[in-house]
Design an enzyme around this catalytic site. Structure first.
Site, mmCIF file in Angstrom:
data_model
loop_
_atom_site.group_PDB
_atom_site.id
_atom_site.type_symbol
_atom_site.label_atom_id
_atom_site.label_comp_id
_atom_site.label_asym_id
_atom_site.label_seq_id
_atom_site.Cartn_x
_atom_site.Cartn_y
_atom_site.Cartn_z
ATOM 1 C CE LYS A 11 -4.020 -2.185 2.224
ATOM 2 N NZ LYS A 11 -4.997 -2.134 3.342
ATOM 3 C CE1 TYR A 51 -9.289 -3.162 0.428
ATOM 4 C CE2 TYR A 51 -8.222 -1.320 -0.657
ATOM 5 C CZ TYR A 51 -8.140 -2.471 0.105
ATOM 6 O OH TYR A 51 -6.918 -2.935 0.555
ATOM 7 N NE ARG A 87 -6.364 -11.971 5.225
ATOM 8 C CZ ARG A 87 -6.972 -10.782 5.150
ATOM 9 N NH1 ARG A 87 -7.117 -10.166 3.971
ATOM 10 N NH2 ARG A 87 -7.416 -10.194 6.218
ATOM 11 C CB THR A 93 -7.243 -5.472 9.898
ATOM 12 O OG1 THR A 93 -7.826 -6.600 9.238
ATOM 13 C CG2 THR A 93 -7.535 -4.213 9.112
ATOM 14 N NE ARG A 104 -2.510 -5.525 7.016
ATOM 15 C CZ ARG A 104 -3.657 -6.050 6.623
ATOM 16 N NH1 ARG A 104 -4.213 -7.044 7.320
ATOM 17 N NH2 ARG A 104 -4.263 -5.598 5.556
ATOM 18 C CG ASN A 114 -3.765 -2.064 6.847
ATOM 19 O OD1 ASN A 114 -3.644 -1.646 5.711
ATOM 20 N ND2 ASN A 114 -4.757 -2.835 7.231
ATOM 21 C CG HIS A 117 -5.330 -6.152 -0.455
ATOM 22 N ND1 HIS A 117 -6.567 -6.234 0.126
ATOM 23 C CD2 HIS A 117 -5.350 -7.011 -1.512
ATOM 24 C CE1 HIS A 117 -7.327 -7.094 -0.562
ATOM 25 N NE2 HIS A 117 -6.600 -7.571 -1.562
ATOM 26 C CD GLU A 128 -8.787 -8.940 -4.057
ATOM 27 O OE1 GLU A 128 -7.633 -9.263 -3.696
ATOM 28 O OE2 GLU A 128 -9.702 -8.693 -3.242
HETATM 29 P P1 ATP Z 1 -7.165 -5.750 3.170
HETATM 30 O O1 ATP Z 1 -8.502 -6.068 2.508
HETATM 31 O O2 ATP Z 1 -6.611 -4.406 2.775
HETATM 32 O O3 ATP Z 1 -6.175 -6.866 2.961
HETATM 33 P P2 ATP Z 1 -8.153 -6.699 5.693
HETATM 34 O O4 ATP Z 1 -8.747 -7.789 4.880
HETATM 35 O O5 ATP Z 1 -7.226 -7.071 6.801
HETATM 36 O O6 ATP Z 1 -7.378 -5.676 4.755
HETATM 37 P P3 ATP Z 1 -10.713 -5.378 5.683
HETATM 38 O O7 ATP Z 1 -11.729 -5.569 6.754
HETATM 39 O O8 ATP Z 1 -10.918 -6.041 4.361
HETATM 40 O O9 ATP Z 1 -9.291 -5.776 6.308
HETATM 41 O O10 ATP Z 1 -10.556 -3.803 5.477
HETATM 42 C C1 ATP Z 1 -9.948 -3.290 4.292
HETATM 43 C C2 ATP Z 1 -9.035 -2.153 4.661
HETATM 44 O O11 ATP Z 1 -9.833 -1.076 5.134
HETATM 45 C C3 ATP Z 1 -8.048 -2.426 5.808
HETATM 46 O O12 ATP Z 1 -6.884 -3.073 5.408
HETATM 47 C C4 ATP Z 1 -7.765 -1.028 6.293
HETATM 48 O O13 ATP Z 1 -6.811 -0.388 5.452
HETATM 49 C C5 ATP Z 1 -9.119 -0.359 6.139
HETATM 50 N N1 ATP Z 1 -9.880 -0.438 7.393
HETATM 51 C C6 ATP Z 1 -10.554 -1.501 7.879
HETATM 52 N N2 ATP Z 1 -11.135 -1.226 9.060
HETATM 53 C C7 ATP Z 1 -10.826 0.062 9.316
HETATM 54 C C8 ATP Z 1 -11.133 0.953 10.381
HETATM 55 N N3 ATP Z 1 -11.885 0.568 11.423
HETATM 56 N N4 ATP Z 1 -10.654 2.226 10.315
HETATM 57 C C9 ATP Z 1 -9.902 2.618 9.255
HETATM 58 N N5 ATP Z 1 -9.576 1.826 8.219
HETATM 59 C C10 ATP Z 1 -10.029 0.567 8.247
HETATM 60 MG MG MG Z 2 -9.926 -7.451 3.156
#
Ligand code: ATP
Ligand code: MG
Length: 140
Positions: A11, A51, A87, A93, A104, A114, A117, A128
């Site tokens: 990212k 997203y 993962r 996350t 992370r 973070n 992805h 994707e």
């Molecule tokens: P990613 O899809 O980026 O791999 P993830 O699967 O761990 O991350 P998701 O729940 O899919 O988490 O959320 C997608 C992205 O949205 C997170 O990686 C983060 O950058 C952002 N995000 C998620 N929750 C929050 C939150 N509570 N506040 C701010 N940003 C968030």
């Molecule tokens: Mg995700």
């Protein structure tokens, strides 16, 4: 059987801080192989579409702003059971909850910024990978 491929994005926070090399080295040391890679600056439309599953979430606007704040690096990675393995390698996350040694834990600043992805299912990994790479770019 679980698939051999998954999609990752280094990212804008990590890419802009010149951590791409360290992150790829960590992933290669964990047995992943890079099968496709590019550097790009996402448009709002691309980040919003990527997203889209989070469209109704309160952090969606912040997420799109962050993902378009600088260049990022999408990659297709290969390893047996790739989705679950990646993962595991990237961690939770929220970096405060991520296990020691994960990408992370090492490179993320916060739950929003973070570092990386990873696809969350084989179906999404395929979708994707096609989002970022034309079939002719994929060497596997
Ligand atoms: P990613 O899809 O980026 O791999 P993830 O699967 O761990 O991350 P998701 O729940 O899919 O988490 O959320 C997608 C992205 O949205 C997170 O990686 C983060 O950058 C952002 N995000 C998620 N929750 C929050 C939150 N509570 N506040 C701010 N940003 C968030
Ligand atoms: Mg995700």
């Amino acid at each position: 059987m679980a698939g051999k491929h998954t999609l990752t994005i280094i990212k804008p926070d990590a890419f802009g801080a010149a951590k791409a090399g360290n992150i790829i080295a960590l992933l290669e040391a964990r047995g992943f192989r890079v099968r496709a890679a590019r550097v790009m600056h996402l448009t709002k439309q691309q980040a919003g579409e990527f997203y889209a599953v989070h469209r109704e979430r309160p952090f969606y606007g912040e997420l799109v702003d962050f993902m378009t704040s600088g260049a990022c690096m999408p990659m297709v990675l290969e390893k047996p059971n790739a989705v679950v393995a990646l993962r595991d390698a990237i961690g939770a996350t929220d970096p405060a909850e991520a296990a020691a040694g994960t990408v992370r834990k090492l490179y993320a600043e916060s739950k929003g910024r973070n570092a990386i992805h990873a696809s969350d299912s084989d179906d999404n990994a395929g979708r994707e990978a096609r989002f970022f790479f034309a079939e002719t770019d994929l060497i596997y």
